[in-house]
Design an enzyme around this catalytic site. Structure first.
Site, PDB file in Angstrom:
ATOM      1  N   GLU A   1      31.655  39.179  36.193  1.00 32.44           N
ATOM      2  CA  GLU A   1      31.052  37.998  36.812  1.00 32.44           C
ATOM      3  C   GLU A   1      29.565  38.222  37.069  1.00 32.44           C
ATOM      4  O   GLU A   1      28.728  37.400  36.697  1.00 32.44           O
ATOM      5  CB  GLU A   1      31.766  37.641  38.124  1.00 32.44           C
ATOM      6  CG  GLU A   1      33.134  37.003  37.933  1.00 32.44           C
ATOM      7  CD  GLU A   1      34.203  38.006  37.502  1.00 32.44           C
ATOM      8  OE1 GLU A   1      34.008  39.210  37.738  1.00 32.44           O
ATOM      9  OE2 GLU A   1      35.230  37.596  36.922  1.00 32.44           O
TER      10      GLU A   1
ATOM     11  N   HIS B   1      43.649  33.055  44.639  1.00 35.27           N
ATOM     12  CA  HIS B   1      43.502  31.985  43.648  1.00 35.27           C
ATOM     13  C   HIS B   1      43.567  30.623  44.327  1.00 35.27           C
ATOM     14  O   HIS B   1      44.052  29.666  43.757  1.00 35.27           O
ATOM     15  CB  HIS B   1      44.606  32.052  42.583  1.00 35.27           C
ATOM     16  CG  HIS B   1      44.524  33.244  41.698  1.00 35.27           C
ATOM     17  ND1 HIS B   1      44.930  34.495  42.072  1.00 35.27           N
ATOM     18  CD2 HIS B   1      44.062  33.390  40.424  1.00 35.27           C
ATOM     19  CE1 HIS B   1      44.749  35.351  41.078  1.00 35.27           C
ATOM     20  NE2 HIS B   1      44.215  34.709  40.065  1.00 35.27           N
TER      21      HIS B   1
END
Ligand code: TPP
Ligand code: MG
Lengths: 324, 374
Positions: free
Chosen positions: A60, A127
């Protein structure tokens, strides 16, 4: 006319903007042939090729830093996080590098960060998060969260065209559930403008994304009891459209803020503070919030639902507010 | 090495290299003395790095990018300035390159740089950020420089992104990034070099290994023998060389540039540098190094070495060497004097819009500013 889902609206925006401007490109994990974890970028690779639909390794920070580099020399990168939760691994690049470049040396950073976020899927602590407040706190980032397919399309297009970093929160629960028929041709939603999603007289709800829909349902329900609720879809959190917000607050004199993120230091706290500051004399009751409980998102669906700010909680809060 | 051999840099390159190494050193000397006198906040000396920083930047072409950190003044000066206009007496007509003709007025640019580092009004950030924390990107003049943020390592992926843009545009331009050996321990180092390997990016990352990171010596920083040993792990080329030897620097860059420009991909270069100063002037880190080690590193100064070599190969005589030194010192003296005479930044700059012009900036401006003032 066929209906377009929220997800297809995002894809349409990417497609149209990539057709329009060769500097626009998409980057992220598994975004090329595979089309991304949610298939938002499906089909782009076949049309635009590997240099404009760029698969990255599982990183990321590296991908976000690279997006900054490309943006500095005229590209307009759109970076997809596989799940918004993973953006924490690239936090430094966003909050210290991307966000602060323009203020420091006035080089524009046209960049869109796509964050598929939100709960309701029983996906557990890693999530399900709603991270808008992390970014709203950082000067130099625009933060947007569309709730409808039309705005998903129009705000993505505006975000891509803007010369600033835009954090674009797209709700996973809305991807395939929200549909509407969108016309042909150019459809832009301006950034920095809220939308009155439902007109009312006695309580203002301020919300966005998934909870906007819960708020509308709750407003409908209490309307039968004679409580008239105005629902504002903020759409853009930063910069805030204070004009629209304060006009509604001053009209209704009571405010309920509804968001999916946890309460403490959430974006609702900022809204409440601004309302207290700018509309104190107009208020006829306390500014209330319905938010996620200050907990991580449990994996068990029933437990998650218990903590989520759904329509029942909103209805209850509206009834309470109506009594003031 | 008594005579010029094949692969030896051209006389023009040597004249430029000499001038910019001395210009960088003159700047450091001036700022070190200001730091000692307490006239500036902090100074991170680049003494010892000049052959590497200048050598690296000299290899670049217009719109090749430079990504610098805190000891890369030599690279910045070399990238920005047309020496034939800045110090005409030191150069021949053939030394003026086509890029020099594109470059902005060197005096004006040097003034902006001095103002920036001194925190004055005419600096690139006009008071908003310090020293080398800015960039300068201008396609027309071929300048493509991205400076640092404080967070070391964070610029390595950015350099990779500059390289990705070259790949996307299908051009032959390259990116040279600098990083200290301490910052190679950052995750961004790994993420960026891994991407560079996978994507075959035209990136050259130069590790300036000056043996210490603040006070931390090499054996507390990494356990591999050489940092370039990491290169094969990323599927890229790697080389370690003596960063005080201009010829070695030049050769390493020629090889890395050839790879980058022909699509072969990235190179990790490790320049071994002497620890000739502490971390920041007067912060006590220099005194932590044993006296005999300090003395040994002081004998590894790249500048006398370069000048002795120039003399040996007949590229410069004592008079020329003295002229370069004096000219460099005079240019820096004048630039610093002008910088010091430049007013402080204007306060209203602090309030400038954090967003680039457009709908978002307009919406930001419509918000109530008074919210932060009660
Ligand atoms: C992410 C981060 N952590 C810590 C620091 C504080 N810091 C500034 S310079 C420095 C040492 C850097 O060493 P190195 O990378 O070897 O470069 P050198 O100064 O030796 O050229 C440290 C630890 C920082 N700037 N950034
Ligand atoms: Mg070091």
């Amino acid at each position: 006319m066929a209906e377009t889902t929220y997800l297809d609206a995002i894809r349409r925006a990417l497609f149209e903007e990539m057709e329009r401007d060769a500097n626009v490109f998409v980057m992220g994990q598994d975004v090329a042939q595979f089309g991304g974890a949610f298939r938002v970028t499906k089909g782009l690779y076949e049309r635009f090729g590997r240099l404009r639909v760029v698969n990255t390794p599982l990183c990321e920070s590296g991908a976000l830093g690279a997006a900054l580099g490309a943006a500095l020399v005229g590209k307009r990168p759109i970076v997809e996080m596989q799940f918004a939760d993973f953006v924490s691994c690239g936090f430094n690049q966003i909050v210290n590098n991307i966000a602060r470049t323009y203020y420091r040396w006035e080089q524009p950073v046209p960049f869109v960060l796509r964050l598929p976020f939100g709960g309701g899927a029983g996906a557990g602590p890693f999530h399900s998060q709603s991270p808008e407040a992390w970014f709203a706190h950082v000067p130099g980032l625009a933060v947007v969260a569309p709730s409808t397919p039309a705005d998903a399309l129009g705000m993505m297009k505006s975000a891509i065209r803007d010369d600033n970093p835009v954090v674009y929160l797209e709700h996973r629960f809305l991807y395939r559930r929200e549909k509407e028929s969108l016309g042909e041709g150019e459809q832009l939603t301006p950034l920095g403008k809220a939308r009155v999603a439902r007109e009312g007289r006695s309580i203002t709800i301020l919300s966005w994304s998934w909870t906007l829909h819960e708020s509308l349902a709750a407003a409908e329900e209490v309307a039968r009891e004679g409580i008239s609720v105005e629902v504002i879809d903020l759409r853009t959190l930063v910069p805030l459209d204070e004009e629209t917000v304060m006009a509604s607050v001053k009209k209704c004199s009571k405010v309920l803020i509804v968001h999916e993120a946890t309460a403490t230091a959430g974006y609702g706290a900022e809204l409440a503070a601004r309302i207290a500051d700018q509309a104190f004399e107009w208020l006829d009751g306390p500014v209330k919030r319905v938010t996620y409980a200050d907990r991580s998102s449990p994996y068990n669906k029933h437990m998650e639902k218990a903590l989520l700010p759904g329509r029942e909680a909103i209805v209850a809060a509206l009834r309470k507010l109506a009594r003031y | 090495m008594a005579e010029q051999t094949a692969g030896t840099p051209s006389p023009t390159t040597l004249r430029r290299a000499h001038f910019f190494m001395r210009l960088s050193r003159a700047w450091d000397s001036r700022f070190e003395s200001m730091a000692r006198a307490g006239n500036i906040g902090r100074w991170y000396s680049a003494v010892g790095n000049e052959a590497t920083t200048v050598g690296a930047a000299l290899s670049l072409l217009p719109n090749d990018a430079l990504s610098t950190v805190h000891r890369d003044l030599g690279a910045i000066l070399t990238h920005y300035l047309d020496p034939t206009r800045l110090a005409p007496a030191l150069f021949e007509p053939q030394d003026r390159t086509a890029w020099d003709a594109l470059r902005p007025d060197p005096g004006a640019l040097l003034h902006r740089l001095a103002s920036q580092v001194l925190g004055r009004r005419d600096g690139f950030t006009r008071g908003v950020d310090r020293s080398f924390h800015y960039g300068l990107i201008d396609r027309a003049t071929g300048l493509r420089h991205v400076g640092m943020i404080s967070h070391l390592g964070a610029m390595i992926p950015v350099a990779a992104g500059l390289a990705l843009a070259n790949l996307q545009d299908g051009n032959q331009n390259v990116v040279v990034g600098f990083i200290g050996e301490g910052a190679t321990s950052q995750g961004d180092f790994h993420e960026a070099l891994n991407m560079a390997g996978v994507m075959k990016l035209p990136l050259i990352l130069v590790v300036e290994n000056n043996r210490y990171a603040f006070s931390t010596p090499l054996h507390e920083q990494f356990a591999c023998e050489k940092l370039s040993d990491r290169a094969p792990g990323y599927g890229i080329a790697g080389e370690t060389f003596d960063g005080t030897d201009f010829e070695a620097v030049h050769g390493a860059f020629e090889r890395a540039l050839a790879r980058a420009r022909t699509g072969e991909g990235a190179t990790l270069l490790e320049a071994m540098l002497p620890r000739m100063r502490g971390h920041a002037e007067g912060d006590g880190s220099y005194e932590l190094i044993a006296a005999d080690e300090r003395a040994r590193w002081l004998t590894h100064d790249p500048l006398p070495r370069f000048e002795a070599w120039l003399t040996r190969i007949g590229a410069a005589d004592a008079a020329r060497i003295a002229a370069v030194q004096e000219t460099a010192t005079a240019i820096i003296e004048a630039a610093v004097a002008r910088g010091l005479a430049t007013p402080e930044p204007e306060l209203h700059e602090a309030w400038r819009n954090p967003f680039a012009p457009g709908p978002v900036a307009d919406a930001f401006a419509r918000q109530h500013a008074e919210v932060t003032r009660g």
